[in-house]
Design an enzyme around this catalytic site. Sequence first.
Site, PDB file in Angstrom:
ATOM      1  N   GLU A  58     -11.686   2.977   6.090  1.00  0.00           N
ATOM      2  CA  GLU A  58     -10.568   3.370   6.934  1.00  0.00           C
ATOM      3  C   GLU A  58     -10.574   4.896   7.060  1.00  0.00           C
ATOM      4  OE1 GLU A  58      -6.217   1.632   7.156  1.00  0.00           O
ATOM      5  OE2 GLU A  58      -6.236   3.381   5.830  1.00  0.00           O
ATOM      6  N   GLU A 103       0.823  -1.212   0.000  1.00  0.00           N
ATOM      7  CA  GLU A 103       0.000   0.000   0.000  1.00  0.00           C
ATOM      8  C   GLU A 103       0.860   1.266   0.000  1.00  0.00           C
ATOM      9  OE1 GLU A 103      -3.290   2.399   2.724  1.00  0.00           O
ATOM     10  OE2 GLU A 103      -2.166   0.733   3.577  1.00  0.00           O
TER      11      GLU A 103
END
Length: 271
Positions: A249, A150
């Site tokens: 998130e 990520e």
Amino acid sequence: MAPLKFCANISWLFTDLPDFSQRIYAAASAGFQAVEAAWLYESDLQELQRAREATGVEVVLINTPPGDVKTGDLGLGAVPGREAEFRQGLDLALKYAKALDCKRIHLMAGRVPMGSHRPTVAKEMEAIFVQNLNYAADILSKEGITGLIEPINTRITDPRYFLDSPHQAAEILEKVGKSNIKLQMDVFHWQIMDGNLTQNIHKYFPIIGHVQVAQVPGRNEPDSNGELNYSYLFNTLENYNYQGYIGCEYKPLGSTKEGLGWIRDYWIHSK
């Protein structure tokens, strides 16, 4: 087009509850069928298993351990001299993933070491990351687990994080060349570093293995004030027939439940 699937990131949501197992119950009560989390390693694994089994909630993603947070670690995948610790952390992540039937592990790259100049250490760090990812790919493939990398933005969130753009991540994935190591698209980070989301989704969709969302710049609910049009982005992912989960998130502006109107609207309109 199949509706998108969302999972609650219980490291960010339901944080009024101190224990992650409690947050799994709360996510299920709020209508989520899946959860993800950063680090569950201080939680009792049996309690987490009981919560997962009692609710039927799927655990879809966890991160590898960050390392020594007190000394500034945030992952070890690309950090010189920490290869043995990365492997130990991977073993721990794998233990939790297998126990929770979790099929994705975010293999955190980590930060440029303090006192180092990014351009000076970039090639070494990339080589270490590729080496560690190849090792992880072989280990994870035996368990049917996908590894993810990520990019985290270096403009607002973490100036020293090594992996900071989808382009850099795609180049690394090409060098690794393993089908079970994929790209984690956190829309918040991608927007801050590069923008151009429509074209980047188009370009990198074949290697995207997971998606996460938050508004920019506040990192709050997708329908909060900000520069991203999530109706458009969700429609774009639907048009690409994205089959994976989208991790929520973000930092709720108030309580988690009060901020879930956006997802309830989506669930209603997608029926």
